[in-house]
Design a protein around this motif. Structure first.
Motif, PDB file in Angstrom:
ATOM      1  N   ALA A 180      12.649   0.411  15.777  1.00  0.00           N
ATOM      2  CA  ALA A 180      12.519  -0.635  16.361  1.00  0.00           C
ATOM      3  C   ALA A 180      11.385  -1.891  15.807  1.00  0.00           C
ATOM      4  O   ALA A 180      11.247  -2.869  16.317  1.00  0.00           O
ATOM      5  N   VAL A 181      10.698  -1.222  14.959  1.00  0.00           N
ATOM      6  CA  VAL A 181       9.474  -1.882  14.382  1.00  0.00           C
ATOM      7  C   VAL A 181      10.222  -3.030  13.204  1.00  0.00           C
ATOM      8  O   VAL A 181      10.983  -2.332  12.201  1.00  0.00           O
ATOM      9  N   PRO A 182      10.000  -4.071  13.368  1.00  0.00           N
ATOM     10  CA  PRO A 182      10.497  -5.072  12.315  1.00  0.00           C
ATOM     11  C   PRO A 182       9.882  -4.772  10.842  1.00  0.00           C
ATOM     12  O   PRO A 182       8.823  -4.440  10.858  1.00  0.00           O
ATOM     13  N   VAL A 183      10.578  -4.905   9.818  1.00  0.00           N
ATOM     14  CA  VAL A 183      10.166  -4.474   8.514  1.00  0.00           C
ATOM     15  C   VAL A 183       8.952  -5.345   8.122  1.00  0.00           C
ATOM     16  O   VAL A 183       8.213  -4.610   7.265  1.00  0.00           O
ATOM     17  N   VAL A 184       8.869  -6.488   8.359  1.00  0.00           N
ATOM     18  CA  VAL A 184       7.885  -7.501   8.232  1.00  0.00           C
ATOM     19  C   VAL A 184       6.642  -6.974   8.678  1.00  0.00           C
ATOM     20  O   VAL A 184       5.361  -7.039   8.166  1.00  0.00           O
ATOM     21  N   TRP A 185       6.674  -6.652   9.864  1.00  0.00           N
ATOM     22  CA  TRP A 185       5.517  -6.345  10.835  1.00  0.00           C
ATOM     23  C   TRP A 185       5.034  -4.979  10.145  1.00  0.00           C
ATOM     24  O   TRP A 185       3.756  -4.749  10.092  1.00  0.00           O
ATOM     25  N   ALA A 186       5.881  -4.008   9.993  1.00  0.00           N
ATOM     26  CA  ALA A 186       5.375  -2.718   9.235  1.00  0.00           C
ATOM     27  C   ALA A 186       4.626  -2.973   8.103  1.00  0.00           C
ATOM     28  O   ALA A 186       3.607  -2.507   7.596  1.00  0.00           O
ATOM     29  N   GLY A 187       5.411  -3.658   6.998  1.00  0.00           N
ATOM     30  CA  GLY A 187       4.641  -4.222   5.869  1.00  0.00           C
ATOM     31  C   GLY A 187       3.245  -4.723   5.901  1.00  0.00           C
ATOM     32  O   GLY A 187       2.561  -4.448   5.374  1.00  0.00           O
ATOM     33  N   MET A 188       3.153  -5.702   6.863  1.00  0.00           N
ATOM     34  CA  MET A 188       1.822  -6.197   7.140  1.00  0.00           C
ATOM     35  C   MET A 188       0.767  -5.239   7.712  1.00  0.00           C
ATOM     36  O   MET A 188      -0.361  -5.150   7.308  1.00  0.00           O
ATOM     37  N   MET A 189       1.224  -4.317   8.442  1.00  0.00           N
ATOM     38  CA  MET A 189       0.150  -3.357   9.119  1.00  0.00           C
ATOM     39  C   MET A 189      -0.054  -2.472   8.013  1.00  0.00           C
ATOM     40  O   MET A 189      -1.501  -2.057   7.745  1.00  0.00           O
ATOM     41  N   LEU A 190       0.757  -1.860   6.882  1.00  0.00           N
ATOM     42  CA  LEU A 190       0.548  -1.272   5.912  1.00  0.00           C
ATOM     43  C   LEU A 190      -0.349  -1.974   4.792  1.00  0.00           C
ATOM     44  O   LEU A 190      -1.451  -1.201   4.394  1.00  0.00           O
ATOM     45  N   PHE A 199      -3.962  -0.008   4.139  1.00  0.00           N
ATOM     46  CA  PHE A 199      -4.111   0.625   2.915  1.00  0.00           C
ATOM     47  C   PHE A 199      -4.917  -0.425   1.762  1.00  0.00           C
ATOM     48  O   PHE A 199      -5.261   0.054   0.782  1.00  0.00           O
ATOM     49  N   ALA A 200      -4.471  -1.771   1.999  1.00  0.00           N
ATOM     50  CA  ALA A 200      -4.811  -2.484   0.925  1.00  0.00           C
ATOM     51  C   ALA A 200      -6.296  -3.181   1.330  1.00  0.00           C
ATOM     52  O   ALA A 200      -7.206  -3.428   0.459  1.00  0.00           O
ATOM     53  N   VAL A 201      -6.270  -3.919   2.624  1.00  0.00           N
ATOM     54  CA  VAL A 201      -7.497  -4.505   2.943  1.00  0.00           C
ATOM     55  C   VAL A 201      -8.746  -3.508   3.636  1.00  0.00           C
ATOM     56  O   VAL A 201      -9.857  -3.776   2.953  1.00  0.00           O
ATOM     57  N   LEU A 254      -4.674   0.645  -2.427  1.00  0.00           N
ATOM     58  CA  LEU A 254      -3.408   0.109  -3.064  1.00  0.00           C
ATOM     59  C   LEU A 254      -3.611  -1.580  -2.989  1.00  0.00           C
ATOM     60  O   LEU A 254      -3.991  -2.320  -2.204  1.00  0.00           O
ATOM     61  N   PRO A 255      -2.633  -2.229  -4.191  1.00  0.00           N
ATOM     62  CA  PRO A 255      -2.786  -3.645  -4.161  1.00  0.00           C
ATOM     63  C   PRO A 255      -1.914  -4.132  -3.105  1.00  0.00           C
ATOM     64  O   PRO A 255      -0.797  -3.659  -2.612  1.00  0.00           O
ATOM     65  N   ALA A 256      -2.263  -5.369  -2.735  1.00  0.00           N
ATOM     66  CA  ALA A 256      -1.586  -5.964  -1.369  1.00  0.00           C
ATOM     67  C   ALA A 256      -0.383  -6.579  -1.798  1.00  0.00           C
ATOM     68  O   ALA A 256       0.513  -6.455  -1.228  1.00  0.00           O
ATOM     69  N   GLN A 257      -0.517  -7.245  -3.015  1.00  0.00           N
ATOM     70  CA  GLN A 257       0.706  -7.974  -3.497  1.00  0.00           C
ATOM     71  C   GLN A 257       0.916  -7.923  -4.976  1.00  0.00           C
ATOM     72  O   GLN A 257      -0.038  -7.543  -5.520  1.00  0.00           O
ATOM     73  N   ALA A 268       0.060   1.285 -12.932  1.00  0.00           N
ATOM     74  CA  ALA A 268      -0.073   0.101 -12.228  1.00  0.00           C
ATOM     75  C   ALA A 268       1.097  -0.775 -11.584  1.00  0.00           C
ATOM     76  O   ALA A 268       1.197  -0.912 -10.245  1.00  0.00           O
ATOM     77  N   ALA A 269       2.377  -0.277 -12.205  1.00  0.00           N
ATOM     78  CA  ALA A 269       3.669  -0.683 -11.706  1.00  0.00           C
ATOM     79  C   ALA A 269       4.034   0.361 -10.641  1.00  0.00           C
ATOM     80  O   ALA A 269       4.476  -0.116  -9.574  1.00  0.00           O
ATOM     81  N   PHE A 270       3.681   1.537 -10.738  1.00  0.00           N
ATOM     82  CA  PHE A 270       4.003   2.482  -9.643  1.00  0.00           C
ATOM     83  C   PHE A 270       3.151   2.230  -8.373  1.00  0.00           C
ATOM     84  O   PHE A 270       3.795   2.085  -7.305  1.00  0.00           O
ATOM     85  N   ARG A 271       1.873   1.864  -8.441  1.00  0.00           N
ATOM     86  CA  ARG A 271       1.181   1.743  -7.505  1.00  0.00           C
ATOM     87  C   ARG A 271       1.345   0.569  -6.781  1.00  0.00           C
ATOM     88  O   ARG A 271       1.472   0.445  -5.415  1.00  0.00           O
ATOM     89  N   ALA A 272       2.046  -0.739  -7.512  1.00  0.00           N
ATOM     90  CA  ALA A 272       2.305  -1.759  -6.879  1.00  0.00           C
ATOM     91  C   ALA A 272       3.504  -1.749  -5.900  1.00  0.00           C
ATOM     92  O   ALA A 272       3.900  -2.453  -4.898  1.00  0.00           O
ATOM     93  N   LEU A 273       4.357  -0.732  -6.082  1.00  0.00           N
ATOM     94  CA  LEU A 273       5.821  -0.442  -5.346  1.00  0.00           C
ATOM     95  C   LEU A 273       5.522   0.574  -4.299  1.00  0.00           C
ATOM     96  O   LEU A 273       6.326   0.780  -3.585  1.00  0.00           O
ATOM     97  N   ILE A 274       4.313   1.193  -4.200  1.00  0.00           N
ATOM     98  CA  ILE A 274       4.223   2.319  -3.180  1.00  0.00           C
ATOM     99  C   ILE A 274       4.248   1.461  -1.711  1.00  0.00           C
ATOM    100  O   ILE A 274       4.958   2.066  -0.821  1.00  0.00           O
ATOM    101  N   LEU A 275       3.489   0.594  -1.488  1.00  0.00           N
ATOM    102  CA  LEU A 275       3.731   0.006  -0.029  1.00  0.00           C
ATOM    103  C   LEU A 275       4.710  -0.652   0.373  1.00  0.00           C
ATOM    104  O   LEU A 275       5.310  -0.331   1.286  1.00  0.00           O
TER     105      LEU A 275
END
Length: 316
Positions: free
Chosen positions: A141-151, A155-157, A162-165, A177-184
């Motif tokens: 039921a969690v919106p994907v945008v909200w889940a991404g922001m919480m992660l 994990f970034a802030v 991990l990098p945030a964006q 570096a490319a792999f780490r950018a895609l983890i979140l």
């Protein structure tokens, strides 16, 4: 099997033709004159007419469609009005981000949903089974945008792991570096899609528990869990294969949103930008390529299901 394959192939081609017609017509019924929107409000009638001629918008709809689909058959998806590059070359470039993202997200969804879904079914009525089921319902039921922001926050802030964006300018020339950018982004899509797949796996496992062959195996001396693992799970696996096409389509839709959230230079983000810019030839090619990808995946899923499941071969 050959007849079935040819039948599915014909259906695939029919699906592509229908999809191309719908995409073409949908982009033609958008409000406003496309040539005027592309030229801008300060353009002259001559400039607008030149753009209409360049895009072929002054031709009948059937002629426009025939010219476009003829180019597609030759491997030409069109040329971008904004960049002047071919749509195929830009899709290939952006796919270097979107395809790995999709593979990682699908892997996470399967690794998360299959064992936990089976465990929840095997422990039905117990605290651990109920807890897993409730947790999956909540995640679904969690919106994907909200889940991404919480992660990102965690994990970034907060942790700074991990990098945030963004995505490295060097791309996969710097693989770590490319792999780490895609983890979140992959985890964001994977847990949401995995929660939905979890419910399907749990339901299929519960259905397998009630089958006669599982009860017969248990009557011959196996425990219920042993009978389920040896005889029920293969049928659960066939059910999972059947819904993989839908899962992949869901991941593609999720990638469009997630690439915006994480500023990833993938196909989804490019598509949103091209729709906003009314880059008609490019949007047509992108939508057709994505639709073809989903249909081809469904074709191979059907073939795999037919090959693996002996009951379908015997029925034919």
């Amino acid at each position: 099997m050959i007849r079935y394959t040819l039948t599915r192939l014909v259906l695939l081609l029919v699906g592509l033709v229908v999809a191309s017609v719908l995409i073409f017509l949908a982009l033609r019924v958008l409000p406003g004159d496309i040539a005027t929107l592309i030229a801008g409000t300060s353009s002259t009638p001559a400039q607008i007419a030149a753009i209409r001629q360049q895009l072929g918008l002054d031709q009948p709809l059937f002629t426009q469609f025939a010219d476009w689909i003829g180019g597609v058959v030759r491997g030409d998806l069109g040329t971008s009005l904004r960049t002047g590059s071919t749509v195929a070359s830009e899709l290939a470039e952006k796919a270097q981000v979107t395809v790995p993202l999709g593979i990682m997200a699908l892997t996470i969804a399967l690794v998360f949903s299959i064992p936990l879904g089976v465990l929840s079914a095997m422990r039905r009525g117990r605290p651990e089974g109920t807890g897993l089921s409730v947790g999956a319902q909540a995640l679904a039921a969690v919106p994907v945008v909200w889940a991404g922001m919480m992660l990102v926050v965690v994990f970034a802030v907060w942790l700074g792991w991990l990098p945030a964006q963004g995505f490295p300018r060097a791309g996969w020339a710097d693989p770590w570096a490319a792999f780490r950018a895609l983890i979140l982004p992959a985890v964001t899509i994977g847990i949401v899609e995995g929660a939905m797949l979890f419910r399907f796996v749990r339901s299929a496992t519960l259905q397998a528990v009630g089958e006669d062959y599982v009860r017969t195996a248990a009557a011959k001396g196996l425990t219920r869990d042993q009978a389920l693992v040896r005889h029920g799970l293969p049928n659960v696996g066939l059910s999972i294969i059947s819904v993989l096409g839908l899962q992949i389509a869901g991941i593609i839709v999720g990638a469009v949103i997630i690439e915006q959230l994480f500023s990833l230079p993938g196909i989804g983000r490019m598509l949103v930008a091209d729709v906003a810019a009314r880059d008609l030839p490019k949007v047509q090619g992108e939508l057709l390529a994505l639709t073809a990808f989903v249909l081809v995946i469904g074709f191979f899923v059907d073939l795999a299901h037919r090959i693996i499941d002996p009951r379908q071969r015997e029925a034919s």
